[in-house]
Design an enzyme around this catalytic site. Structure first.
Site, PDB file in Angstrom:
ATOM      1  N   HIS A 273     -93.545 -12.091 -16.941  1.00  0.00           N
ATOM      2  CA  HIS A 273     -93.533 -11.471 -18.262  1.00  0.00           C
ATOM      3  C   HIS A 273     -94.438 -12.210 -19.229  1.00  0.00           C
ATOM      4  O   HIS A 273     -94.686 -13.409 -19.098  1.00  0.00           O
ATOM      5  CB  HIS A 273     -92.108 -11.453 -18.830  1.00  0.00           C
ATOM      6  CG  HIS A 273     -91.161 -10.633 -18.009  1.00  0.00           C
ATOM      7  ND1 HIS A 273     -89.822 -10.925 -17.904  1.00  0.00           N
ATOM      8  CD2 HIS A 273     -91.370  -9.546 -17.242  1.00  0.00           C
ATOM      9  CE1 HIS A 273     -89.238 -10.039 -17.123  1.00  0.00           C
ATOM     10  NE2 HIS A 273     -90.164  -9.196 -16.712  1.00  0.00           N
ATOM     11  N   ALA A 295     -72.183 -25.524 -24.371  1.00  0.00           N
ATOM     12  CA  ALA A 295     -71.525 -24.673 -25.374  1.00  0.00           C
ATOM     13  C   ALA A 295     -70.297 -23.966 -24.817  1.00  0.00           C
ATOM     14  O   ALA A 295     -69.610 -23.255 -25.558  1.00  0.00           O
ATOM     15  CB  ALA A 295     -72.515 -23.652 -25.916  1.00  0.00           C
ATOM     16  N   GLY A 296     -70.017 -24.150 -23.533  1.00  0.00           N
ATOM     17  CA  GLY A 296     -68.858 -23.507 -22.930  1.00  0.00           C
ATOM     18  C   GLY A 296     -69.154 -22.206 -22.226  1.00  0.00           C
ATOM     19  O   GLY A 296     -68.238 -21.491 -21.790  1.00  0.00           O
ATOM     20  N   VAL A 299     -72.221 -21.278 -16.620  1.00  0.00           N
ATOM     21  CA  VAL A 299     -73.581 -21.379 -16.100  1.00  0.00           C
ATOM     22  C   VAL A 299     -73.523 -21.849 -14.646  1.00  0.00           C
ATOM     23  O   VAL A 299     -72.986 -22.935 -14.376  1.00  0.00           O
ATOM     24  CB  VAL A 299     -74.436 -22.354 -16.934  1.00  0.00           C
ATOM     25  CG1 VAL A 299     -75.863 -22.427 -16.374  1.00  0.00           C
ATOM     26  CG2 VAL A 299     -74.463 -21.931 -18.398  1.00  0.00           C
ATOM     27  N   PRO A 300     -74.020 -21.084 -13.688  1.00  0.00           N
ATOM     28  CA  PRO A 300     -73.993 -21.510 -12.283  1.00  0.00           C
ATOM     29  C   PRO A 300     -74.952 -22.663 -12.041  1.00  0.00           C
ATOM     30  O   PRO A 300     -75.785 -22.986 -12.888  1.00  0.00           O
ATOM     31  CB  PRO A 300     -74.424 -20.254 -11.535  1.00  0.00           C
ATOM     32  CG  PRO A 300     -75.255 -19.500 -12.511  1.00  0.00           C
ATOM     33  CD  PRO A 300     -74.667 -19.780 -13.868  1.00  0.00           C
ATOM     34  N   SER A 302     -77.179 -22.596  -9.689  1.00  0.00           N
ATOM     35  CA  SER A 302     -78.450 -21.968  -9.341  1.00  0.00           C
ATOM     36  C   SER A 302     -78.256 -20.460  -9.366  1.00  0.00           C
ATOM     37  O   SER A 302     -77.122 -19.969  -9.487  1.00  0.00           O
ATOM     38  CB  SER A 302     -78.913 -22.414  -7.945  1.00  0.00           C
ATOM     39  OG  SER A 302     -78.030 -21.899  -6.952  1.00  0.00           O
TER      40      SER A 302
END
Length: 606
Positions: A273, A295-296, A299-300, A302
């Site tokens: 992009h 921030a909670g 998030v994996p 990967s």
């Protein structure tokens, strides 16, 4: 509005992208929408009035217009614009749409490569107007089970596999259109699908950003948790982080920024992009993933770990009763083989137990007890409208008035001569009808056209006469061979009297009478004749019935007025044909003494 689209949402599709439109309509059919999601098509270079598309096994017609303004006037409830214009014109198309007040709620721009200066202007204009602008450089958005834009979601088969045929529980926001489809599949396999999804677009400057869509999803009761797929480059993800920290977003958020591999390159690299290039440390995917985790946000580790995280969040919400079991709706299947129809009929239908005229059973208009007349039938079959009594009776009056003007006129003469040659009623009638045109019957068309033009352009009678003289055309509808001011045509007097008594108003007739005052001051037989009166009053009738000026102009140009003459005169021609046969008249031969013979001997060419 908390929901981006509903099952009632309709769009105006700018650019006749037939395959994309068909995919939308196939989706509508599969999910059992009652109305097509595409209300109209805008194709500035097209002369077509409609395009045919499949609706399951059948076909429907979608209106085609030359401009967005015309499409909006015809379909005021269509509040989504799907802008499929090229990058050269996409900006102008969007700005024109934004200039139409209180019309569009959502505008999608598919083109990529719009100059950044123009994109920023367009995006700000949309914000100022309170319009959600999706794109540029996007495949669009979808509200499963309600509305989908063009090609998003892929084929019908993929849509079903990805559970996009009905609403799930996740709100999905991505930049990438390709990864949007992949994520829908992942969510379907590890949860219950999405409730709403938006691919915001891959250009550097897009209209609605991550936070805009996620705040809407926060207020959408169908969305129970959100999934954000960001990428390297830009700082839009930090707005989401702040919203989570401040409590503006309270629903669980799963997020991942792709492009973590970028840290292994020694210099900035653009990943697909236009906006996917980090220009500072905080724009890297790694930095954003770290900040979101702190921030909670879920998030994996990967991208490959994303399915597991989705399943964990979904399962927790399901066990807590936040997400309920979704009952699979019944869907329709698109036929494997579909054949387009060769003919279209919009005025009558003979497939049921009783044939209909514009939706009305013939028995409801045909028998004497219904009180309906030929005028009612004409209003249904010619105009697909139920006209009020005064207009229907006027049509009847016109037909009776023009039925016959004696045996000497060209049409009647031809029909009589043909009948005397032993031809059938049909053959004889046709020879008479073929004379109807610019010189015989055409004054009705011409009077309507030119008097309307003069009136609409606010010409004085003197200016109108000068205009017609410059055109080299005698004023249609003015003049009579026998009748004059002192010997008025009673047919005209009858039509004027009827109009004065029953028409709501007669502005064009009033104007024509002021023109008549000027023409008769020059010569007393230059009166408004019966053809002129009919043509002019027809325009007054259509205006009183609420037709637009364009619709009236189309009636005039298509020969509608001449059709009244054709229908009425058919009655008279048949009468003359039957009269000849009843009298058993012999073959007609024109007398020699009525022909001027001027035959010279042919010149020989050597």
């Amino acid at each position: 509005m908390s929901r981006l689209f509903t099952r009632d949402t309709q769009a105006i599709f700018w650019n006749n992208n037939k395959s994309a439109i068909q995919r939308m309509l196939d989706y509508d059919y599969v999910i059992k929408r009652e109305t097509p999601s595409v209300a109209a098509i805008v194709a500035p270079t097209s002369s077509a009035k409609f395009e045919k598309f499949f609706w399951g096994p059948d076909e429907i017609m979608i209106d085609v217009f030359r401009s967005t303004k015309e499409a909006v006037e015809a379909h005021p409830n269509a509040d989504v614009l799907l802008n499929f214009a090229s990058f050269r014109t996409a900006y102008d198309v969007s700005m024109e749409a934004l200039s139409i007040p209180n019309q569009f709620r959502v505008i999608m721009v598919t083109a990529e490569g719009i100059p950044e200066r123009l994109a920023r202007t367009m995006n700000q204009a949309a914000r100022d107007a309170g319009v959600t602008l999706i794109g540029p450089a996007t495949v669009g958005a979808i509200a499963p089970g309600a509305f989908k834009i063009a090609n998003i979601g892929g084929t019908i088969e993929n849509i079903i596999k990805s559970k996009l045929h009905r609403a799930g529980s996740a709100g999905l926001v991505t930049r990438s259109g390709g990864l949007f489809n992949e994520l829908c599949n992942i969510i379907a396999r590890n949860a219950d699908g999405i409730a709403e999804g938006v691919a915001i677009g891959g250009d550097r400057f897009v209209g609605s950003v991550f936070i805009d869509n996620m705040l809407r999803m926060e207020s959408n009761p169908d969305v129970k948790y959100m999934i954000l797929l960001g990428e390297v480059g830009g700082t839009e993800e930090y707005k989401v982080i702040e919203a989570v920290k401040s409590g503006k977003i309270t629903k669980p958020v799963i997020a991942w920024c792709i492009g973590t591999i970028a840290k292994h390159f020694s210099s900035g690299v653009q990943f697909g992009h236009a906006g996917a290039s980090a220009n500072a440390e905080r724009e890297t995917a790694e930095a954003k993933n770290k900040a979101m985790r702190e921030a909670g946000i879920h998030v994996p580790e990967s991208f490959n770990d994303l399915p597991r995280v989705i399943n964990e969040v979904y399962t927790k919400l399901y066990n807590e009763g936040v997400i309920l079991e979704i009952e699979e709706p019944e869907i329709r299947t698109i036929p494997a083989n579909r054949r387009p129809k060769n003919f279209i009929c919009t005025i009558s239908d003979d497939r049921g137990e009783e044939a209909t005229y514009a939706g009305y059973p013939i028995s409801s208009v045909a028998t004497p007890d219904t009180g309906k007349t030929i005028g009612d039938v004409i209003s249904l079959l010619w105009f697909k409208k139920v006209y009020p009594r005064w207009a229907v009776d006027f049509i009847e009056t016109v037909i009776k008035t023009v039925a016959d003007h004696g045996p000497a006129v060209s049409g009647a003469h031809n029909a009589k001569v043909t009948a005397r040659a032993g031809k059938s009623v049909v053959e004889s009638l046709v020879t008479g009808l073929l004379t109807i045109g610019p010189r015989f019957g055409g004054a009705i068309d011409g009077a309507a056209k030119y008097f309307k033009y003069a009136y609409d352009n606010e010409m004085t009678p003197a200016e109108f006469l000068a205009y017609m003289k410059k055109q080299g055309i005698p004023i249609p509808g003015i003049g009579h061979r026998i009748k004059s001011v002192r010997n008025p045509d009673l047919r005209v007097e009858g039509l004027k009297k009827y109009a004065a008594e029953f028409f709501p108003s007669t502005p064009l007739l009033d104007y024509a009478l002021t023109v008549e005052e000027l023409t008769t001051s020059k010569k007393d037989n230059l009166i408004l004749n019966v053809d002129g009166t009919i043509g002019i009053l027809m325009v007054d009738m259509w205006r009183a019935l609420g037709y637009t000026e364009k619709e009236i102009d189309d009636f005039i140009e298509s020969g509608t007025l001449n059709s009244f003459f054709i229908l009425g005169r058919t009655i008279g021609f048949i009468g003359h044909v039957l009269d000849e046969k009843r009298l058993a008249m012999p073959m007609y031969r024109h007398p020699w003494d009525d022909i001027l013979y001027d035959v010279k001997k042919a010149e020989e060419i050597g």
